[in-house]
Design an enzyme around this catalytic site. Structure first.
Site, mmCIF file in Angstrom:
data_model
loop_
_atom_site.group_PDB
_atom_site.id
_atom_site.type_symbol
_atom_site.label_atom_id
_atom_site.label_comp_id
_atom_site.label_asym_id
_atom_site.label_seq_id
_atom_site.Cartn_x
_atom_site.Cartn_y
_atom_site.Cartn_z
ATOM 1 C CB SER A 141 -0.860 0.008 1.268
ATOM 2 O OG SER A 141 -1.451 1.277 1.482
ATOM 3 C CE1 TYR A 154 -4.192 -2.082 5.172
ATOM 4 C CE2 TYR A 154 -3.613 0.159 4.520
ATOM 5 C CZ TYR A 154 -3.967 -1.138 4.187
ATOM 6 O OH TYR A 154 -4.100 -1.493 2.862
HETATM 7 P P1 NAP Z 1 -11.484 -6.223 -0.007
HETATM 8 O O1 NAP Z 1 -12.415 -6.087 -1.145
HETATM 9 O O2 NAP Z 1 -11.993 -6.055 1.376
HETATM 10 O O3 NAP Z 1 -10.755 -7.647 -0.150
HETATM 11 C C1 NAP Z 1 -10.007 -8.196 0.895
HETATM 12 C C2 NAP Z 1 -9.906 -9.694 0.662
HETATM 13 O O4 NAP Z 1 -9.086 -10.267 1.676
HETATM 14 C C3 NAP Z 1 -11.271 -10.372 0.737
HETATM 15 O O5 NAP Z 1 -11.336 -11.364 -0.283
HETATM 16 C C4 NAP Z 1 -11.254 -11.042 2.111
HETATM 17 O O6 NAP Z 1 -12.052 -12.209 2.050
HETATM 18 C C5 NAP Z 1 -9.768 -11.379 2.231
HETATM 19 N N1 NAP Z 1 -9.310 -11.583 3.607
HETATM 20 C C6 NAP Z 1 -9.319 -10.690 4.634
HETATM 21 N N2 NAP Z 1 -8.822 -11.261 5.734
HETATM 22 C C7 NAP Z 1 -8.471 -12.529 5.387
HETATM 23 C C8 NAP Z 1 -7.919 -13.627 6.095
HETATM 24 N N3 NAP Z 1 -7.605 -13.543 7.402
HETATM 25 N N4 NAP Z 1 -7.695 -14.788 5.435
HETATM 26 C C9 NAP Z 1 -8.010 -14.894 4.124
HETATM 27 N N5 NAP Z 1 -8.546 -13.917 3.408
HETATM 28 C C10 NAP Z 1 -8.781 -12.738 4.037
HETATM 29 O O7 NAP Z 1 -10.271 -5.194 -0.123
HETATM 30 P P2 NAP Z 1 -9.181 -4.915 -1.251
HETATM 31 O O8 NAP Z 1 -9.107 -3.441 -1.366
HETATM 32 O O9 NAP Z 1 -9.411 -5.719 -2.458
HETATM 33 O O10 NAP Z 1 -7.875 -5.394 -0.488
HETATM 34 C C11 NAP Z 1 -6.927 -6.277 -1.066
HETATM 35 C C12 NAP Z 1 -5.535 -5.868 -0.634
HETATM 36 O O11 NAP Z 1 -5.253 -4.563 -1.161
HETATM 37 C C13 NAP Z 1 -5.314 -5.765 0.862
HETATM 38 O O12 NAP Z 1 -4.063 -6.315 1.198
HETATM 39 C C14 NAP Z 1 -5.311 -4.276 1.133
HETATM 40 O O13 NAP Z 1 -4.569 -3.942 2.268
HETATM 41 C C15 NAP Z 1 -4.672 -3.773 -0.147
HETATM 42 N N6 NAP Z 1 -4.919 -2.356 -0.425
HETATM 43 C C16 NAP Z 1 -6.185 -1.884 -0.558
HETATM 44 C C17 NAP Z 1 -6.369 -0.515 -0.802
HETATM 45 C C18 NAP Z 1 -7.746 0.082 -0.923
HETATM 46 O O14 NAP Z 1 -7.849 1.324 -0.916
HETATM 47 N N7 NAP Z 1 -8.798 -0.710 -1.073
HETATM 48 C C19 NAP Z 1 -5.264 0.337 -0.917
HETATM 49 C C20 NAP Z 1 -3.991 -0.194 -0.779
HETATM 50 C C21 NAP Z 1 -3.830 -1.552 -0.543
HETATM 51 P P3 NAP Z 1 -12.831 -12.895 3.261
HETATM 52 O O15 NAP Z 1 -13.434 -11.805 4.083
HETATM 53 O O16 NAP Z 1 -13.827 -13.765 2.555
HETATM 54 O O17 NAP Z 1 -11.794 -13.685 3.997
#
Ligand code: NAP
Length: 244
Positions: A141, A154
């Protein structure tokens, strides 16, 4: 035809957002995708809707037993994993000053985003080393490069992902294993709803923020890193929205 065609990729956090968008793009390119997440129903549905070959495997990356059982739960011809996308992550209870949030939430963020990512990497790296071939893409991130008030745990977790990625890339250089990190800015996904435990707050959070990236934008970065020829390693891609 993509150079990735016929490879097997394991994506953590494939039930929504960036992980799901990546699963979609990779299966379109002929990659066999193992999608992992905790919510079985959402994951099963998501994997069934993909345009190519896929498998759903329920997994809690923060649960050592769940991770250790993962390979033995897969059909034998799916156990040689060429690509690992370490994408699962969350910020439950985030956007609060450190002393005002719950310590157990902060520690949970570290467990998922750091320990979980390391556990899955530790599980798959020996096979990659034996075969002398593999690619690990860690989803960091922009908060792995700086801090944002309200996100101490985070930001700490993503700084750890950054350090881990930089180090792994050096440790496996010349051994056929490439390590890349993709560092997104704000992306409109289910992330904010999970953070606030409220779909409504998740929606208004992104609306109030203004221009965000889409999950597909980050999936394209991941595919770009994966499609480079063997001698070229994408170490980091930072992508941010065009946001004033
Ligand atoms: P999201 O739509 O909430 O997806 C998160 C995914 O992680 C979901 O599939 C969730 O599935 C899974 N997950 C969470 N905890 C888990 C666990 N303990 N074991 C297995 N799976 C788990 O959010 P996203 O934005 O796509 O996030 C994906 C990645 O991008 C993350 O690492 C996040 O930190 C990073 N990121 C996001 C942003 C943003 O602005 N959205 C910015 C920078 C980086 P389940 O709940 O079904 O387990």
């Amino acid at each position: 035809m993509s150079t990735l065609s016929g490879k097997t990729a394991l994506i953590t956090g494939a039930s929504s957002g960036i992980g799901l968008a990546t699963a979609n793009m990779l299966t379109e390119k002929g990659v066999r995708v193992i999608g992992c997440a905790r919510r079985k129903e959402a994951l099963d549905q998501a994997m069934q809707a993909l345009p190519g070959e896929s498998l759903a495997a329920t997994l809690d990356v923060a649960d050592t037993q769940s991770v250790n059982m993962l390979l033995s739960r897969l059909p034998e011809d799916w156990r040689e994993i060429d690509i690992l996308i370490n994408n699962a992550g969350s910020d439950v209870g985030g956007r609060q000053r450190f002393d005002q949030g719950r310590l157990q939430d902060w520690l949970g963020t570290i467990e998922t985003n750091v320990s979980g990512l390391m556990q899955v990497s530790a599980l798959l790296l020996p096979g990659m080393l034996d075969r002398g071939d593999g690619h690990i893409v860690n989803i960091g991130s922009t908060q792995g490069l700086t801090g944002v008030a309200g996100c101490a745990a985070y930001a700490a977790s993503k700084h750890a992902v950054h350090g881990f990625s930089e180090t792994l890339r050096q440790e496996y250089a010349g051994k056929g294993i490439r390590v890349s990190e993709v560092l997104p800015g704000m992306v409109r996904t289910e992330f904010a709803a999970t953070r606030f435990s409220s779909e409504e707050r998740g929606r208004t959070f992104y609306d109030d923020y203004g221009q965000s990236l889409e999950a597909d934008d980050i999936a394209r970065c991941i595919v770009f890193a994966l499609e480079q020829p063997p001698h070229a390693v994408v170490s980091q891609i930072v992508m941010v929205p065009d946001h004033a």
